[in-house]
Design a protein around this motif. Structure first.
Motif, PDB file in Angstrom:
ATOM      1  N   PRO A 185       0.823  -1.215   0.000  1.00  0.00           N
ATOM      2  CA  PRO A 185       0.000   0.000   0.000  1.00  0.00           C
ATOM      3  C   PRO A 185       0.856   1.264   0.000  1.00  0.00           C
ATOM      4  O   PRO A 185       0.495   2.263  -0.599  1.00  0.00           O
ATOM      5  CB  PRO A 185      -0.822  -0.132   1.275  1.00  0.00           C
ATOM      6  N   ASP A 186       1.985   1.218   0.696  1.00  0.00           N
ATOM      7  CA  ASP A 186       2.921   2.344   0.642  1.00  0.00           C
ATOM      8  C   ASP A 186       4.048   1.984  -0.325  1.00  0.00           C
ATOM      9  O   ASP A 186       5.221   2.088  -0.030  1.00  0.00           O
ATOM     10  CB  ASP A 186       3.489   2.660   2.024  1.00  0.00           C
ATOM     11  N   GLY A 187       3.656   1.553  -1.522  1.00  0.00           N
ATOM     12  CA  GLY A 187       4.583   0.937  -2.469  1.00  0.00           C
ATOM     13  C   GLY A 187       5.716   1.793  -2.952  1.00  0.00           C
ATOM     14  O   GLY A 187       6.583   1.307  -3.665  1.00  0.00           O
ATOM     15  N   ASP A 188       5.715   3.086  -2.624  1.00  0.00           N
ATOM     16  CA  ASP A 188       6.814   3.929  -3.070  1.00  0.00           C
ATOM     17  C   ASP A 188       7.963   3.941  -2.084  1.00  0.00           C
ATOM     18  O   ASP A 188       8.937   4.644  -2.285  1.00  0.00           O
ATOM     19  CB  ASP A 188       6.321   5.358  -3.300  1.00  0.00           C
ATOM     20  N   GLU A 189       7.874   3.183  -0.993  1.00  0.00           N
ATOM     21  CA  GLU A 189       8.902   3.209   0.032  1.00  0.00           C
ATOM     22  C   GLU A 189       9.401   1.813   0.356  1.00  0.00           C
ATOM     23  O   GLU A 189       8.651   0.834   0.300  1.00  0.00           O
ATOM     24  CB  GLU A 189       8.369   3.851   1.315  1.00  0.00           C
ATOM     25  N   LEU A 190      10.674   1.744   0.722  1.00  0.00           N
ATOM     26  CA  LEU A 190      11.282   0.522   1.234  1.00  0.00           C
ATOM     27  C   LEU A 190      11.948   0.865   2.560  1.00  0.00           C
ATOM     28  O   LEU A 190      12.795   1.761   2.620  1.00  0.00           O
ATOM     29  CB  LEU A 190      12.336  -0.023   0.265  1.00  0.00           C
ATOM     30  N   ARG A 191      11.564   0.164   3.617  1.00  0.00           N
ATOM     31  CA  ARG A 191      12.187   0.363   4.921  1.00  0.00           C
ATOM     32  C   ARG A 191      13.394  -0.552   5.033  1.00  0.00           C
ATOM     33  O   ARG A 191      13.310  -1.759   4.840  1.00  0.00           O
ATOM     34  CB  ARG A 191      11.186   0.051   6.032  1.00  0.00           C
ATOM     35  N   VAL A 192      14.540   0.040   5.344  1.00  0.00           N
ATOM     36  CA  VAL A 192      15.782  -0.703   5.538  1.00  0.00           C
ATOM     37  C   VAL A 192      16.281  -0.350   6.927  1.00  0.00           C
ATOM     38  O   VAL A 192      16.866   0.717   7.152  1.00  0.00           O
ATOM     39  CB  VAL A 192      16.832  -0.321   4.471  1.00  0.00           C
ATOM     40  N   GLY A 193      16.001  -1.224   7.902  1.00  0.00           N
ATOM     41  CA  GLY A 193      16.309  -0.881   9.275  1.00  0.00           C
ATOM     42  C   GLY A 193      15.555   0.365   9.678  1.00  0.00           C
ATOM     43  O   GLY A 193      14.335   0.438   9.555  1.00  0.00           O
ATOM     44  N   GLU A 194      16.285   1.387  10.122  1.00  0.00           N
ATOM     45  CA  GLU A 194      15.666   2.654  10.505  1.00  0.00           C
ATOM     46  C   GLU A 194      15.656   3.666   9.354  1.00  0.00           C
ATOM     47  O   GLU A 194      15.248   4.810   9.541  1.00  0.00           O
ATOM     48  CB  GLU A 194      16.420   3.250  11.705  1.00  0.00           C
ATOM     49  N   ALA A 195      16.125   3.253   8.191  1.00  0.00           N
ATOM     50  CA  ALA A 195      16.191   4.150   7.040  1.00  0.00           C
ATOM     51  C   ALA A 195      15.056   3.849   6.058  1.00  0.00           C
ATOM     52  O   ALA A 195      14.488   2.756   6.054  1.00  0.00           O
ATOM     53  CB  ALA A 195      17.538   4.001   6.331  1.00  0.00           C
TER      54      ALA A 195
END
Length: 413
Positions: free
Chosen positions: A248-258
């Motif tokens: 749903p928030d397909g424009d973002e990738l969470r990498v740890g805290e980034a």
């Protein structure tokens, strides 16, 4: 062929000359070229190999003299006559470093200042340098540099997670090992677009690790044939294909805290994305330190003007809207690009605005510039695209051979 997956480049272990000063390691050659040293490159391979790919750049004069002529001259005399018109110092190269070493031995016996490229063009293509990219981003960033082609990739490490952006298949294990050295595992292998100049490591990393392959949504329209998460820009989220694996928030990738945030920047290709991480913008082949992405690789020359107009809009309405303090981290560099003092290729957007005329051109002027005097297409580009879409499978050796040579993805200013 050497094992390109080692975390250290064995070709650069000696740091420079070896064999009583008669050889130069690939990493030492990088240092000499960056220092602006003039160098005559004597290529002893056959003419077709030389024309396909050879060392070139500022300060380099490349000359081809086949090894067989040195063998003949050794028997009849006149070895020094073969290089009578060439300036010292001479760097001899061949495929693996053996024929050129023989030529160097003969030349040095006649008093010519000559050196051998240790390991030859194969070792030059194997060289892959990793440097930490100093930024204010909330993560550790490594920039990977392949000097033989100018390809750049990035490892993002935050906590126990990591992502690699625009990985090369030939060096897939390097990213895995570097993440592990920093206490992390790869979560994502990300491509900014469908590459035409090198074989992507996204699919390979997804197959050999728990990393998820991530590509732009538009890759589906180009025939994506392997399972991957597809991302779109925030503004395009509603148009994602029903088959999309985007969240749903397909424009973002969470990498740890980034967080890596996708930004649609079409033009070089229709599906091109850039990724923001804090103050860093990974621009793929949209914006370089010395130019912009060429617009003809996907649709050819007939569609290049329309693609150039899309590229202009991406630059003006997306990238140039960012803060001057934004660090531009491109996907490639050429000999015209100047590295930072630490050897990395990155620049503040504010500095780039005044440096690149293309960024201040009117649209019609930009389109004309971006579609004129284009360099040759990357070698084997159509087949490389097929491999990167998953429509063709090739073994490691074939993949390595396909991508040899300059990337030729830019329109230089």
């Amino acid at each position: 062929m050497t094992d390109r997956s080692d975390d250290a480049d064995r070709a650069s272990d000696n740091g420079g000359a070896s064999d009583n000063g008669a050889s130069i390691a690939p990493a030492a050659l990088v240092d000499r070229l960056r220092a602006g040293d003039d160098l005559t490159v004597l290529d002893v391979r056959d003419r077709d190999e030389f024309e396909r790919w050879h060392l070139e750049g500022e300060g380099i004069e490349a000359v081809q003299v086949p090894h067989v002529r040195f063998i003949q001259a050794e028997a009849t005399g006149g070895v020094d006559d073969l290089v009578a018109d060439l300036d010292d110092p001479i760097l001899a190269v061949c495929g693996h470093g053996e024929a050129s070493a023989h030529a160097v031995g003969l030349l040095r016996d006649t008093g010519v200042e000559a050196y051998n490229l240790a390991g030859g063009m194969d070792a030059w293509a194997d060289l892959y340098l990793a440097r930490e990219l100093e930024t204010d981003a909330p993560a550790t960033l490594l920039q990977y540099d392949r000097p033989s082609s100018g390809c750049l990739a990035y490892l993002v490490v935050s906590g126990d997670e990591a992502a690699v952006i625009d990985p090369l298949r030939a060096f897939a294990n390097r990213y895995v090992a570097a993440a592990a050295d920093r206490g992390a595992e790869l979560s994502y292998a990300v491509d900014t677009h469908v590459h035409a100049d090198h074989v992507s490591g996204v699919r390979d990393l997804a197959a050999r690790t728990d990393a998820e392959a991530v590509v732009p949504e538009g890759a589906r329209d180009r025939g994506l044939a392997f399972d991957a998460r597809t991302l779109v820009d925030t503004a395009e989220r509603g148009s994602a294909s029903p088959a999309s694996h985007a969240r749903p928030d397909g424009d973002e990738l969470r990498v740890g805290e980034a967080t890596l945030t996708a930004m649609a920047t079409p033009g070089h290709t229709t599906e091109s994305l850039s990724y923001r991480l804090g103050d860093v913008l990974f621009t793929g082949d949209t914006l370089f330190l010395e130019g912009v992405g060429r617009p003809d690789l996907e649709g050819g020359r007939d569609e290049a003007p329309a693609a150039a107009r899309r590229l202009y809009e991406s630059l003006q309405k997306q990238l140039l809207e960012q803060s001057d303090e934004t660090t531009i981290a491109p996907g490639h560099y050429s000999d015209a690009a100047d590295p930072r003092a630490d050897g990395t290729y990155a620049v503040r957007l504010g500095d780039l605005r005044g440096r690149l005329p293309a960024l201040s051109m009117r649209k019609d002027e930009f389109v004309d510039r971006a579609t004129s005097d284009l360099p040759p297409r990357p070698a084997n580009d159509e087949r490389i695209v097929a491999v990167n879409l998953g429509r063709e499978d090739v073994d490691e050796e074939t993949a390595f051979e396909l991508e040899l040579g300059p990337n030729n993805c830019a329109v230089a200013d």
